[in-house]
Motif scaffolding. Structure first.
Motif, short mmCIF file in Angstrom:
data_model
loop_
_atom_site.label_atom_id
_atom_site.label_comp_id
_atom_site.label_asym_id
_atom_site.label_seq_id
_atom_site.Cartn_x
_atom_site.Cartn_y
_atom_site.Cartn_z
N MET A 1 0.49 1.27 -13.88
CA MET A 1 1.75 1.74 -13.75
C MET A 1 1.92 2.50 -14.90
N ASP A 2 1.55 2.41 -16.10
CA ASP A 2 1.41 3.34 -17.11
C ASP A 2 0.75 4.76 -16.55
N ILE A 3 -0.27 4.72 -16.03
CA ILE A 3 -0.80 5.86 -15.57
C ILE A 3 -0.05 6.51 -14.72
N LEU A 4 0.31 5.89 -13.59
CA LEU A 4 1.39 6.66 -12.63
C LEU A 4 2.62 7.25 -13.28
N LEU A 5 3.36 6.42 -14.03
CA LEU A 5 4.60 6.90 -14.69
C LEU A 5 4.20 8.21 -15.56
N THR A 6 3.22 8.17 -16.24
CA THR A 6 2.73 9.48 -17.12
C THR A 6 2.69 10.40 -16.31
N VAL A 7 1.92 10.35 -15.31
CA VAL A 7 1.57 11.48 -14.53
C VAL A 7 3.03 12.08 -13.89
N PHE A 8 3.65 11.20 -13.09
CA PHE A 8 4.86 11.61 -12.58
C PHE A 8 5.63 12.23 -13.37
N LEU A 9 6.01 11.61 -14.89
CA LEU A 9 7.08 12.42 -15.48
C LEU A 9 6.55 13.71 -16.14
N THR A 10 5.36 13.70 -16.37
CA THR A 10 4.54 14.98 -16.96
C THR A 10 4.80 16.03 -15.84
N ALA A 11 4.61 15.73 -14.72
CA ALA A 11 4.64 16.97 -13.60
C ALA A 11 6.21 17.17 -13.53
N LEU A 12 6.96 16.29 -13.44
CA LEU A 12 8.52 16.48 -13.42
C LEU A 12 9.21 17.62 -14.52
N LEU A 13 8.51 17.20 -15.57
CA LEU A 13 9.03 18.06 -16.75
C LEU A 13 8.28 19.38 -17.19
N ALA A 14 6.91 19.35 -16.85
CA ALA A 14 5.96 20.59 -17.19
C ALA A 14 6.48 21.60 -16.48
N VAL A 15 6.70 21.54 -15.11
CA VAL A 15 7.13 22.82 -14.38
C VAL A 15 8.14 23.45 -14.74
N PRO A 16 9.51 23.03 -15.17
CA PRO A 16 10.54 23.75 -15.59
C PRO A 16 10.31 24.19 -16.95
N LEU A 17 9.76 23.42 -17.79
CA LEU A 17 9.33 23.84 -19.05
C LEU A 17 8.65 24.99 -18.96
N GLY A 18 7.34 24.98 -18.27
CA GLY A 18 6.54 26.24 -18.39
C GLY A 18 7.39 27.43 -17.70
N LEU A 19 8.30 27.42 -16.76
CA LEU A 19 8.80 28.45 -16.35
C LEU A 19 9.88 29.10 -17.44
N LEU A 20 10.41 27.96 -18.40
CA LEU A 20 11.33 28.55 -19.30
C LEU A 20 10.49 29.28 -20.28
N ILE A 21 9.35 28.70 -20.90
CA ILE A 21 8.64 29.25 -21.79
C ILE A 21 8.11 30.76 -21.20
N ALA A 22 7.81 31.06 -20.16
CA ALA A 22 7.35 32.32 -19.65
C ALA A 22 8.48 33.19 -19.64
N ARG A 23 9.52 32.66 -19.14
CA ARG A 23 10.67 33.71 -19.17
C ARG A 23 11.16 34.06 -20.72
N LEU A 24 11.06 33.18 -21.47
CA LEU A 24 11.45 33.55 -23.04
C LEU A 24 10.44 34.33 -23.69
N TYR A 25 8.98 34.27 -23.23
CA TYR A 25 8.13 35.25 -23.87
C TYR A 25 8.16 36.74 -23.18
N ALA A 26 8.79 36.85 -21.99
CA ALA A 26 8.84 38.02 -21.12
C ALA A 26 9.94 38.76 -21.46
N ALA A 27 11.01 38.10 -22.09
CA ALA A 27 12.45 38.49 -22.35
C ALA A 27 12.36 39.26 -23.67
N PRO A 28 13.18 40.50 -23.88
CA PRO A 28 13.17 40.99 -25.24
C PRO A 28 14.04 40.05 -26.39
N ALA A 29 13.70 40.24 -27.49
CA ALA A 29 14.50 39.23 -28.68
C ALA A 29 15.90 39.43 -28.37
N SER A 30 16.52 38.08 -28.39
CA SER A 30 17.80 37.85 -28.36
C SER A 30 18.55 38.59 -29.74
#
Length: 584
Positions: A1-30
């Motif tokens: 159960m620990d393994i399945l929950l870790t994999v599920f939550l990582t996948a759930l959070l990593a995709v939006p966080l990765g997209l956010l980071i890519a957008r942050l570094y592609a944009a000009p400085a605020s």
């Protein structure tokens, strides 16, 4: 159960966080970020080539390392020291400053008794934010070079962007950990009355001193920043750092979250999502193999305790509340990244269970540390493209740019740097028993020494412990490995990316080697495994493999055959010598 929950939550959070980071570094400085940097005398709009970027990275890290060293050796006279902890010895302070400036957090001291609150916050937690931010910044500088931009970015702006993601994430995790009971206070140590008095050296002990402090803030960034380390010597195995099943789950997800997100972000930033997916697939396949090996190995009984303990998995060095599977999962994930925190004692793992963390650190790119793990993977991509080009008789190209002699020399030297440092220092230390200071003879003693230098090179920080490692020899040699293994694997890929950026990109045709296919991913995996096995197989055979073979001999079969005379430390004193555990 620990393994399945870790994999599920990582996948759930990593995709939006990765997209956010890519957008942050592609944009000009605020405007806010540009204004903040302007107050520090930095023009956010001013770009840097790879040499200028490298100089900025090295210069800022050198200043921070010196400042941390000064704080450590003077902490006894500084404020925020309610427990009256004295100054750190020069060599321990040198190693500690080198360890934390390199995002390693290898500790040759026990945090609760070795550092004041000021040292924890200024010399430790500050570096735990800045060093992963520097790794993330370096990754995007390399990616810009691969996109063909001679201007690889502004180092100060890139670090600020990274801090903008790490700070809020750490705040949320710190609040969650505090809610679970992790200490978060500036008061001094607490005194508790024992329910049952104990006799210690003939004297009755009725109270216990419990060190506390702003622990939750440090634990949050140690996990999210692939830092490792710990406020307490036993690290995340103690209930003071990791009190509940929820804190354990949150900590495991946190240590893998940013490394996975950055693989996704890299594919998006390069506008080559299939390439990012291919690299993520290679890392995930390797991660599954390593984790499966660790879990299965720790489900086996400890050979040294057969007939002396209840039937079941190897519970030596593990918390009963966590069990074998969760501890093995943590041991595997923490060494696939460069996190290095522990929820059990790696020195007490079964021999093949202890082999898994060694392999994770030898590869050093199965997710890896923040930024640097992906950089290490890109080095293997370049080598694989070169090898594939030779096989088909075509000039090697990556993203349309030719890979030539200078790039391959730099990549090859990086691959050779790891065995040169790790195996050389291991051999010298084992050859001088007065320097070694290990607690176990034979095969396991070799593994202890190998693991320490392997951990230092991989910027991991976990340990097989049982070593008397707080000595001038260990502190100075590990500091040398830490510094070289952190900055050369960042500077060389920056140089490669800078060289590739100056080359004219050829249009991709049907004859171009594609790096986003399953075939290339399979070849990349093969190159990674073969190169590292060739480098380290002899050491692993003399260490964990030989130990496993000695422990599985039938009763009365006698002592296993002695190792070659050149490695006298590899002769076990007994085929069933207990594997003692100690804190990180």
């Amino acid at each position: 159960m620990d393994i399945l929950l870790t994999v599920f939550l990582t996948a759930l959070l990593a995709v939006p966080l990765g997209l956010l980071i890519a957008r942050l570094y592609a944009a000009p400085a605020s405007r806010f970020t540009a204004g903040l940097l302007r107050l520090c005398g930095v023009n956010a709009a001013l770009g840097m080539n790879w040499r200028q970027y490298s100089a900025a990275l090295l210069g800022t890290n050198a200043v921070l390392a010196v400042a941390a060293y000064v704080v450590l050796v003077t902490q006894g006279a500084l404020p925020l020291n309610p427990d009256g902890i004295g100054a750190m010895r020069w060599d321990t302070a040198l190693h500690t400053a080198a360890s934390f400036i390199t995002n390693t957090n290898q500790q040759h001291y026990s945090g609760q008794s070795g550092l004041s609150y000021l040292s924890q916050l200024i010399a430790i937690v500050t570096l735990q934010f800045v060093t992963p931010a520097a790794g993330m910044a370096a990754l995007f500088a390399v990616l810009r070079g691969l996109r063909g931009q001679p201007n690889v970015g502004n180092y100060y702006l890139d670090v600020t962007r990274a801090l903008g993601t790490l700070l809020p994430a750490s705040l949320l995790l710190a609040v969650l950990l505090t809610s679970q009971g992790v200490p978060s206070t500036f008061s001094g140590a607490k005194t508790a009355t024992l329910l049952q008095p104990q006799q210690v050296e003939g004297q009755a002990v009725t109270t216990q001193t419990i060190p506390v402090g702003p622990v939750a803030a440090m634990v949050a960034i140690k996990q999210l920043g692939t830092n490792g380390g710990g406020w307490y010597g036993p690290n995340s195995s103690t209930p003071l750092e990791n009190p509940t099943p929820l804190s354990n789950l949150a900590s495991m997800v946190s240590l893998i979250l940013f490394p996975v997100s950055l693989v996704i972000a890299s594919g998006v930033f390069l506008n080559r999502r299939r390439f990012g997916a291919a690299l993520l697939g290679v890392m995930t396949v390797t991660s599954v193999a390593l984790t499966t090996g660790a879990v299965l190995a720790e489900r086996q009984p400890n050979a040294a305790l057969l007939g002396l303990a209840a039937p079941g998995g190897n519970m030596e060095g593990k918390e009963v509340r966590l069990g074998t599977d969760a501890t093995a999962l943590w041991a595997s994930l923490t060494t696939q990244t460069s996190n290095g925190s522990v929820s059990g004692m790696h020195d007490s793992l079964n021999p093949l269970g202890g082999l898994v963390p060694q392999l994770g650190m030898f590869l050093n790119d199965v997710y890896g540390g923040i930024g640097v793990g992906m950089i290490n993977m890109l080095v293997f991509v370049i080598l694989t493209v070169f090898i594939a080009g030779l096989m088909v008789g075509r000039t090697p190209e990556l993203f349309g740019r030719k890979i030539e002699v200078r790039e391959i020399k730099l990549a090859s030297l990086l691959i050779l740097l790891q065995p040169a440092l790790v195996l050389s220092f291991t051999a010298v230390t084992l050859a001088a028993p007065a320097l070694t200071g290990n607690s176990n003879p034979g095969f396991h003693g070799l593994s202890q020494v190998l693991y320490e230098y392997n951990s230092a090179y991989a910027n991991n920080g976990s340990g097989f412990e049982g070593l008397s490692d707080n000595t001038p020899w260990w502190n100075v040699t590990c500091a040398a490995v830490l510094i070289l293994a952190r900055f050369l694997p960042i500077l060389a890929p920056l140089a490669i990316a800078g060289l590739l950026a100056t080359k004219k990109a050829a249009p991709e045709t049907s004859g171009t080697l594609r790096v986003d296919t399953p075939v290339f991913a399979g070849m990349l995996l093969g190159v990674m495994v073969l190169l590292q096995l060739l480098n380290f197989a002899p050491a692993l055979v003399l260490g964990p493999v030989a130990e496993q073979l000695s422990l599985t001999q039938p009763a009365g079969a006698g002592t296993p055959a002695a190792a070659p005379a050149t490695v006298p430390a590899a002769v076990p004193a007994t085929p069933l010598a207990p594997l003692t555990g100690a804190s990180r």
